[in-house]
Design a protein around this motif. Structure first.
Motif, PDB file in Angstrom:
ATOM      1  N   GLY A   1       0.158   3.622  -7.207  1.00 28.82           N
ATOM      2  CA  GLY A   1       0.491   3.660  -5.788  1.00 28.82           C
ATOM      3  C   GLY A   1      -0.684   3.550  -4.843  1.00 28.82           C
ATOM      4  O   GLY A   1      -0.632   4.078  -3.738  1.00 28.82           O
ATOM      5  N   TYR A   2      -1.748   2.843  -5.232  1.00 24.48           N
ATOM      6  CA  TYR A   2      -2.866   2.667  -4.310  1.00 24.48           C
ATOM      7  C   TYR A   2      -3.266   1.199  -4.252  1.00 24.48           C
ATOM      8  O   TYR A   2      -2.972   0.403  -5.147  1.00 24.48           O
ATOM      9  CB  TYR A   2      -4.081   3.504  -4.731  1.00 24.48           C
ATOM     10  CG  TYR A   2      -4.737   3.058  -6.018  1.00 24.48           C
ATOM     11  CD1 TYR A   2      -5.669   2.010  -6.034  1.00 24.48           C
ATOM     12  CD2 TYR A   2      -4.434   3.675  -7.223  1.00 24.48           C
ATOM     13  CE1 TYR A   2      -6.253   1.592  -7.218  1.00 24.48           C
ATOM     14  CE2 TYR A   2      -5.013   3.255  -8.412  1.00 24.48           C
ATOM     15  CZ  TYR A   2      -5.920   2.216  -8.403  1.00 24.48           C
ATOM     16  OH  TYR A   2      -6.491   1.786  -9.572  1.00 24.48           O
ATOM     17  N   VAL A   3      -3.955   0.852  -3.171  1.00 19.93           N
ATOM     18  CA  VAL A   3      -4.625  -0.437  -3.033  1.00 19.93           C
ATOM     19  C   VAL A   3      -6.110  -0.147  -2.886  1.00 19.93           C
ATOM     20  O   VAL A   3      -6.505   0.794  -2.182  1.00 19.93           O
ATOM     21  CB  VAL A   3      -4.116  -1.219  -1.807  1.00 19.93           C
ATOM     22  CG1 VAL A   3      -4.986  -2.439  -1.526  1.00 19.93           C
ATOM     23  CG2 VAL A   3      -2.671  -1.655  -2.013  1.00 19.93           C
ATOM     24  N   ALA A   4      -6.934  -0.920  -3.558  1.00 20.95           N
ATOM     25  CA  ALA A   4      -8.386  -0.831  -3.408  1.00 20.95           C
ATOM     26  C   ALA A   4      -8.882  -2.188  -2.921  1.00 20.95           C
ATOM     27  O   ALA A   4      -8.518  -3.225  -3.484  1.00 20.95           O
ATOM     28  CB  ALA A   4      -9.053  -0.459  -4.719  1.00 20.95           C
ATOM     29  N   ALA A   5      -9.686  -2.165  -1.865  1.00 24.67           N
ATOM     30  CA  ALA A   5     -10.165  -3.417  -1.286  1.00 24.67           C
ATOM     31  C   ALA A   5     -11.651  -3.314  -0.991  1.00 24.67           C
ATOM     32  O   ALA A   5     -12.084  -2.371  -0.311  1.00 24.67           O
ATOM     33  CB  ALA A   5      -9.403  -3.727   0.003  1.00 24.67           C
ATOM     34  N   PRO A   6     -12.456  -4.260  -1.494  1.00 24.64           N
ATOM     35  CA  PRO A   6     -13.886  -4.257  -1.160  1.00 24.64           C
ATOM     36  C   PRO A   6     -14.090  -4.632   0.297  1.00 24.64           C
ATOM     37  O   PRO A   6     -13.522  -5.610   0.785  1.00 24.64           O
ATOM     38  CB  PRO A   6     -14.466  -5.316  -2.103  1.00 24.64           C
ATOM     39  CG  PRO A   6     -13.323  -6.206  -2.449  1.00 24.64           C
ATOM     40  CD  PRO A   6     -12.089  -5.365  -2.399  1.00 24.64           C
ATOM     41  N   MET A   7     -14.884  -3.831   1.000  1.00 25.51           N
ATOM     42  CA  MET A   7     -15.166  -4.052   2.418  1.00 25.51           C
ATOM     43  C   MET A   7     -16.682  -4.079   2.602  1.00 25.51           C
ATOM     44  O   MET A   7     -17.319  -3.036   2.777  1.00 25.51           O
ATOM     45  CB  MET A   7     -14.559  -2.936   3.268  1.00 25.51           C
ATOM     46  CG  MET A   7     -13.047  -2.847   3.196  1.00 25.51           C
ATOM     47  SD  MET A   7     -12.271  -3.973   4.348  1.00 25.51           S
ATOM     48  CE  MET A   7     -10.559  -3.916   3.802  1.00 25.51           C
ATOM     49  N   GLN A   8     -17.283  -5.254   2.515  1.00 30.14           N
ATOM     50  CA  GLN A   8     -18.733  -5.413   2.600  1.00 30.14           C
ATOM     51  C   GLN A   8     -19.398  -4.492   1.575  1.00 30.14           C
ATOM     52  O   GLN A   8     -19.251  -4.676   0.386  1.00 30.14           O
ATOM     53  CB  GLN A   8     -19.201  -5.187   4.037  1.00 30.14           C
ATOM     54  CG  GLN A   8     -18.729  -6.297   4.969  1.00 30.14           C
ATOM     55  CD  GLN A   8     -19.246  -6.189   6.371  1.00 30.14           C
ATOM     56  OE1 GLN A   8     -19.652  -5.132   6.834  1.00 30.14           O
ATOM     57  NE2 GLN A   8     -19.222  -7.303   7.085  1.00 30.14           N
ATOM     58  N   ASP A   9     -20.098  -3.436   2.005  1.00 31.21           N
ATOM     59  CA  ASP A   9     -20.819  -2.592   1.047  1.00 31.21           C
ATOM     60  C   ASP A   9     -20.043  -1.331   0.679  1.00 31.21           C
ATOM     61  O   ASP A   9     -20.597  -0.403   0.084  1.00 31.21           O
ATOM     62  CB  ASP A   9     -22.192  -2.209   1.617  1.00 31.21           C
ATOM     63  CG  ASP A   9     -22.076  -1.442   2.929  1.00 31.21           C
ATOM     64  OD1 ASP A   9     -20.984  -1.468   3.536  1.00 31.21           O
ATOM     65  OD2 ASP A   9     -23.077  -0.841   3.354  1.00 31.21           O
ATOM     66  N   GLN A  10     -18.746  -1.285   1.031  1.00 34.41           N
ATOM     67  CA  GLN A  10     -17.938  -0.119   0.716  1.00 34.41           C
ATOM     68  C   GLN A  10     -16.646  -0.537   0.023  1.00 34.41           C
ATOM     69  O   GLN A  10     -16.264  -1.710   0.009  1.00 34.41           O
ATOM     70  CB  GLN A  10     -17.601   0.667   1.997  1.00 34.41           C
ATOM     71  CG  GLN A  10     -18.798   1.383   2.615  1.00 34.41           C
ATOM     72  CD  GLN A  10     -18.368   2.305   3.734  1.00 34.41           C
ATOM     73  OE1 GLN A  10     -17.524   1.967   4.553  1.00 34.41           O
ATOM     74  NE2 GLN A  10     -18.957   3.498   3.762  1.00 34.41           N
ATOM     75  N   LEU A  11     -15.979   0.461  -0.542  1.00 34.20           N
ATOM     76  CA  LEU A  11     -14.676   0.255  -1.151  1.00 34.20           C
ATOM     77  C   LEU A  11     -13.658   1.043  -0.338  1.00 34.20           C
ATOM     78  O   LEU A  11     -13.843   2.241  -0.089  1.00 34.20           O
ATOM     79  CB  LEU A  11     -14.678   0.754  -2.600  1.00 34.20           C
ATOM     80  CG  LEU A  11     -13.388   0.504  -3.382  1.00 34.20           C
ATOM     81  CD1 LEU A  11     -13.223  -0.987  -3.666  1.00 34.20           C
ATOM     82  CD2 LEU A  11     -13.402   1.293  -4.687  1.00 34.20           C
ATOM     83  N   ARG A  12     -12.613   0.370   0.101  1.00 33.55           N
ATOM     84  CA  ARG A  12     -11.559   1.037   0.865  1.00 33.55           C
ATOM     85  C   ARG A  12     -10.411   1.345  -0.089  1.00 33.55           C
ATOM     86  O   ARG A  12      -9.841   0.449  -0.710  1.00 33.55           O
ATOM     87  CB  ARG A  12     -11.092   0.150   2.019  1.00 33.55           C
ATOM     88  CG  ARG A  12     -10.015   0.794   2.885  1.00 33.55           C
ATOM     89  CD  ARG A  12      -9.766  -0.025   4.158  1.00 33.55           C
ATOM     90  NE  ARG A  12     -10.895   0.081   5.073  1.00 33.55           N
ATOM     91  CZ  ARG A  12     -10.904  -0.482   6.288  1.00 33.55           C
ATOM     92  NH1 ARG A  12      -9.878  -1.204   6.704  1.00 33.55           N
ATOM     93  NH2 ARG A  12     -11.950  -0.324   7.076  1.00 33.55           N
ATOM     94  N   LEU A  13     -10.083   2.623  -0.215  1.00 30.04           N
ATOM     95  CA  LEU A  13      -8.995   3.086  -1.067  1.00 30.04           C
ATOM     96  C   LEU A  13      -7.833   3.483  -0.172  1.00 30.04           C
ATOM     97  O   LEU A  13      -7.959   4.392   0.659  1.00 30.04           O
ATOM     98  CB  LEU A  13      -9.457   4.281  -1.912  1.00 30.04           C
ATOM     99  CG  LEU A  13      -8.447   4.832  -2.912  1.00 30.04           C
ATOM    100  CD1 LEU A  13      -8.154   3.817  -4.011  1.00 30.04           C
ATOM    101  CD2 LEU A  13      -8.959   6.144  -3.513  1.00 30.04           C
ATOM    102  N   LEU A  14      -6.700   2.807  -0.327  1.00 28.20           N
ATOM    103  CA  LEU A  14      -5.562   2.984   0.573  1.00 28.20           C
ATOM    104  C   LEU A  14      -4.375   3.567  -0.161  1.00 28.20           C
ATOM    105  O   LEU A  14      -4.084   3.212  -1.302  1.00 28.20           O
ATOM    106  CB  LEU A  14      -5.163   1.642   1.201  1.00 28.20           C
ATOM    107  CG  LEU A  14      -6.258   0.919   1.991  1.00 28.20           C
ATOM    108  CD1 LEU A  14      -6.863  -0.205   1.148  1.00 28.20           C
ATOM    109  CD2 LEU A  14      -5.744   0.366   3.304  1.00 28.20           C
ATOM    110  N   SER A  15      -3.663   4.447   0.528  1.00 27.15           N
ATOM    111  CA  SER A  15      -2.506   5.116  -0.055  1.00 27.15           C
ATOM    112  C   SER A  15      -1.252   4.270   0.091  1.00 27.15           C
ATOM    113  O   SER A  15      -1.238   3.224   0.738  1.00 27.15           O
ATOM    114  CB  SER A  15      -2.277   6.455   0.659  1.00 27.15           C
ATOM    115  OG  SER A  15      -1.765   6.221   1.974  1.00 27.15           O
ATOM    116  N   GLY A  16      -0.163   4.785  -0.497  1.00 32.70           N
ATOM    117  CA  GLY A  16       1.152   4.225  -0.254  1.00 32.70           C
ATOM    118  C   GLY A  16       1.652   4.615   1.120  1.00 32.70           C
ATOM    119  O   GLY A  16       0.877   5.016   2.003  1.00 32.70           O
ATOM    120  N   VAL A  17       2.954   4.556   1.308  1.00 32.61           N
ATOM    121  CA  VAL A  17       3.580   4.758   2.619  1.00 32.61           C
ATOM    122  C   VAL A  17       4.040   6.199   2.785  1.00 32.61           C
ATOM    123  O   VAL A  17       4.624   6.787   1.868  1.00 32.61           O
ATOM    124  CB  VAL A  17       4.791   3.813   2.776  1.00 32.61           C
ATOM    125  CG1 VAL A  17       5.580   4.145   4.027  1.00 32.61           C
ATOM    126  CG2 VAL A  17       4.309   2.363   2.801  1.00 32.61           C
TER     127      VAL A  17
END
Length: 419
Positions: free
Chosen positions: A301-317
């Motif tokens: 239930g997560y999305v992980a997205a590389p954002m330049q020099d960081q990793l964005r970890l996003l939750s579900g709804v």
């Protein structure tokens, strides 16, 4: 200065991705445009999303599969969807409509409606990115839907059939092929779907800021205020903000969930809740390969997205009232699975926590078009989790409506009075 001394041709309430894109498309047609925006950039869903621009973002939240998992969802045991029970009196009418859409026919109807929007999303982003010298922020490496088990992958069969029917290109990857494509993934996922035509944005907030800057450079007026009331009088739309009053020939409501109280003042009751999202900004692992593209771990239930020099970890709804306080419990619960798959730190650092509200309708379709009894007011909100992606095509549609041009998309499914 008399706030009524001039009347812009169009005033847009809301300066996120949708509102800004409406402003740019209207400027392109020579109209005078003012954007009135109330909040800081960090509060906008356009800032905190995964930056995914995908022609595969075609699935409504309501689906027949919900019924099999209803008890699990109701008990908040699934990281993908959480109910804020303290907000249940507010949520209940929406939830009843939402469940009424959880059948095969309505799901397929929603997909048919969304495909023309998502299919053109990237081309319109590329247009404005080129004009703002922001092409470097958009990476076309696709994104991945990850499945931890054979059962989980089998459950995606209906999605894969709809992808094929609507020309969404994808490849099925086995464990070894996935590892070769994304060696940063440390969990041996059973299968993955690689949506090859998807693009991701390195920093969504930076891309939005570039669009906003272009709008103002081209003569667009940007006003910081919170519009609380509106009504039609003397051939104009009268707007009442906290700071001052305004009037305009035409008004576009593009303020997300804040648009619904204004619609209600005109007699339109549009069911809307906050599709609350949370993310953490984390440092990239110091050792080993770095994640190259956004991934969606379906079971965890997560999305992980590389954002330049960081990793964005996003939750579900999380379904909640727009003004409810943030509660990052979904991130806390999914973090162990994300840590194991991505090599994250042993404990979750909440210092970089973000939360934001995505306006969500019960059928997962945006509200687009003229207010039926008020032809000086247009609606452009309710995009749920695809507002950042489909903002520019929405702006094009709104501009064409105002200028009485041919529409490249059938907007009847998005009509204001469908509820």
């Amino acid at each position: 200065m008399d706030p009524y001394s001039s009347s812009p041709a169009v005033t847009i309430i809301g300066g996120g991705m949708v509102g800004t894109a409406c402003g740019l498309a209207l400027q392109e047609r020579g109209l005078s445009v003012t954007i009135i925006d109330a909040g800081s950039e960090r509060d906008k869903a356009s800032f905190g999303n995964a930056g995914v621009i995908s022609n595969g973002s075609i699935f409504p939240m309501a689906s027949p599969g919900i019924w099999k998992q209803l008890l699990r969802y109701a008990l908040n045991r699934d990281n993908g969807l959480r109910l804020r029970y303290g907000d249940l009196p507010f949520l209940a009418p929406w939830l009843l409509r939402f469940l009424a859409n959880a059948n095969t026919q309505r799901r397929e109807n929603a997909v048919e409606a969304l495909v023309p929007l998502t299919a053109q999303a990237l081309s319109y982003h590329q247009k404005w990115a080129q004009r703002t010298n922001s092409e470097h922020l958009i990476r076309q490496e696709g994104w991945l839907r990850l499945y931890r088990s054979a059962e989980g992958f089998a459950s995606s069969a209906a999605d894969r059939q709809l992808f094929e029917r609507h020309g969404v290109k994808f490849e099925v990857l086995d464990t070894q092929t996935l590892h070769e494509l994304e060696p940063a993934l440390q969990h041996p996922f059973h299968r993955a779907l690689w949506l090859t035509e998807t693009a991701t944005v390195a920093t969504p907030g930076e891309l939005l800021a570039a669009y906003q800057q272009l709008f103002q450079q081209q003569g667009g007026r940007w006003v910081s205020d919170h519009v609380q009331q509106l009504h039609i009088a003397e051939g104009h739309v009268q707007l009442y903000g906290k700071q001052q009053h305004y009037k305009s020939q035409t008004v576009v409501l593009a303020a997300g969930a804040l648009s619904t109280p204004l619609c209600q003042q005109l007699g339109y009751r549009i069911p809307m809740v906050a599709e609350r999202g949370y993310h953490l900004s984390l440092p990239m692992p110091e050792d080993g390969p770095v994640l190259r593209r956004a991934v969606y771990d379906v079971a965890a239930g997560y999305v992980a997205a590389p954002m330049q020099d960081q990793l964005r970890l996003l939750s579900g709804v999380e379904l909640a009232h727009p003004q409810s306080r943030a509660n990052p419990i979904q991130l806390e619960r999914l973090y162990p699975a994300a840590r194991e798959a991505l090599g994250l730190a042993p404990t979750m650092d909440s210092s970089q926590l973000w939360s934001g509200n995505r306006p969500s309708t019960p059928d997962s379709l945006p509200v687009l078009g003229f207010a039926p009894r008020h032809q000086q007011v247009l609606c452009a909100f309710g995009h749920g989790h695809i507002g950042f992606s489909t903002g520019p095509i929405t702006g094009e549609l709104i501009a064409r409506l105002i200028c009485r041009e041919h529409l490249p998309v059938d907007i009847h499914p998005f009509r204001v009075d469908r509820f």
